[in-house]
Design an enzyme around this catalytic site. Structure first.
Site, PDB file in Angstrom:
ATOM      1  N   HIS A  17       0.828  -1.212   0.000  1.00 45.25           N
ATOM      2  CA  HIS A  17       0.000   0.000   0.000  1.00 45.25           C
ATOM      3  C   HIS A  17       0.861   1.260   0.000  1.00 45.25           C
ATOM      4  CE1 HIS A  17      -3.705   2.283   0.929  1.00 45.25           C
ATOM      5  NE2 HIS A  17      -2.873   3.069   1.595  1.00 45.25           N
ATOM      6  N   GLU A  18       1.796   1.323   0.928  1.00 43.29           N
ATOM      7  CA  GLU A  18       2.621   2.529   1.041  1.00 43.29           C
ATOM      8  C   GLU A  18       3.590   2.670  -0.133  1.00 43.29           C
ATOM      9  OE1 GLU A  18       1.674   4.618   3.039  1.00 43.29           O
ATOM     10  OE2 GLU A  18       0.522   3.408   4.456  1.00 43.29           O
ATOM     11  N   HIS A  21       1.860   4.562  -2.934  1.00 47.39           N
ATOM     12  CA  HIS A  21       1.948   6.013  -2.723  1.00 47.39           C
ATOM     13  C   HIS A  21       3.350   6.525  -3.049  1.00 47.39           C
ATOM     14  CE1 HIS A  21      -1.998   6.227  -1.023  1.00 47.39           C
ATOM     15  NE2 HIS A  21      -1.709   5.603   0.105  1.00 47.39           N
TER      16      HIS A  21
END
Length: 350
Positions: A17-18, A21
């Site tokens: 997820h990170e 980003h």
């Protein structure tokens, strides 16, 4: 082992997820000041270039912090340093925000590919029927293949369970195939005191599908589709008031599930344990992707709503107003987390 599996699964899902980003921020020229896995005090950290990489104590989250991220508005009324988050154009910021959930779905596809290759999948073939229940009374026979339930296409045997569980006592239209010919029946589930839920009367269902061939591609899609639809259906059930507090779990509840599943799989060997852990990681990754896209303050979806409004209006929502909404959402989210954790602890101790 439960703790080890918990850290590995959460770490994998959070890193994906990170990293989404992080990658899109770098691609769009947005400076990342911190890339953290975990929450709370720092255990390990180092700095490379403009970014500090951190491993934090609690393995239940993460963060990708952008330069001037808290300056929520765009560049309409104030000039920002090039490379800061608000200085980027609105579509760069939208792609950076949405990349986290998208990478969770990408991770889901990769995990599903491995799972399906090694363990195969299951076709929705009926193996047996319960006497006195609706499916037997409707004339369905063992060997029939369920293709649709309430108009929804069925690919996997597990979809039968989630559809009947959520449907409860309402009549269901079911389409099945026998010798290449399609039949449709409408059945009303019957409550089973022994099982504590409504059943349509299938004693067993599922036929193994070998996926070490061209089947790998459609069945990988079916696996991710199943996780996505079960997550959305479960959310719909909760929002409609048909769920209960015990249908929601936080980190403690998830750790309990990981422990139970690993214990049950252990007698069959470590490889079976690993496949089961990957299955949990698949569901969690898709779940995290869906939850973060919900248009709620303090989540990626909440930030995305404001960015889309900015894209349509041509100017940002005033930062103070957006900040108030996100702060209120954050407070509600923290309260919800406390409630879920308390409920998990109470359930853990019976």
């Amino acid at each position: 082992m439960t703790l080890v599996f918990f850290i590995l699964i959460f770490g994998l899902v959070v890193i994906a997820h990170e990293f989404g980003h992080f990658l899109l921020a770098k691609t769009n020229g947005i400076r990342v000041t911190e890339f953290a896995i975990g929450m709370g005090p720092k255990l390990l950290h180092f700095k490379k270039g403009e970014t500090e990489y951190c491993l934090r104590l609690l393995p239940i989250g993460g963060a990708c912090v952008f330069d001037n991220e808290n300056e929520l508005g765009g560049t309409a009324d104030k000039e920002y340093e090039e490379g800061s988050f608000p200085a980027a154009n609105v579509w760069a910021r939208i792609s950076t925000v949405v990349a986290g959930p998208i990478f969770n779905f990408i991770l889901g596809f990769l995990i599903a590919f491995v799972l399906v290759w090694f363990s195969g999948s299951d076709r929705p073939v009926i193996n047996g029927l319960m006497e006195g229940y609706p499916m037997e009374e409707a004339g369905v026979l063992p060997g029939d293949v369920i293709t649709h339930m309430n108009g929804e296409k069925i690919y996997l045997a597990r979809e039968i369970y989630i559809n009947t569980y959520i449907n409860k006592e309402k009549p269901m239209s079911i389409t099945y195939e026998r010798d290449g010919e399609a039949f449709e029946v409408t059945v009303t589930p019957k409550y089973s005191d022994e099982d504590g839920r409504y059943l349509i009367g299938l004693k067993g269902y599922g036929e193994y599908v070998d996926c070490r061939n061209a089947n790998i591609f459609p069945y990988t899609y079916y696996e991710v589709r199943y996780c996505l639809k079960s997550t959305l259906k479960s959310l719909g059930m909760l929002l409609s008031g048909n769920g209960s507090k015990d249908d929601v779990s936080g980190p403690i509840g998830i750790a309990q599930v990981i422990g139970d599943v690993s214990e049950q799989a252990a007698p069959y060997g470590m490889w079976v344990v690993i496949l089961n852990m990957l299955n949990i990681a698949l569901l969690l990754s898709v779940n995290l992707g869906v939850m973060n896209l919900l248009p709620l303050p303090a989540l990626d979806g909440g930030r995305l709503v404001f960015l889309l409004i900015e894209a349509v209006r041509g100017k940002p929502v005033p930062p103070d107003k957006e900040g108030m909404v996100h702060f209120a959402g954050f407070v509600v989210l923290m309260l919800l987390m406390v409630f879920v954790m308390y409920n998990d602890i109470m359930r853990l101790f019976g």
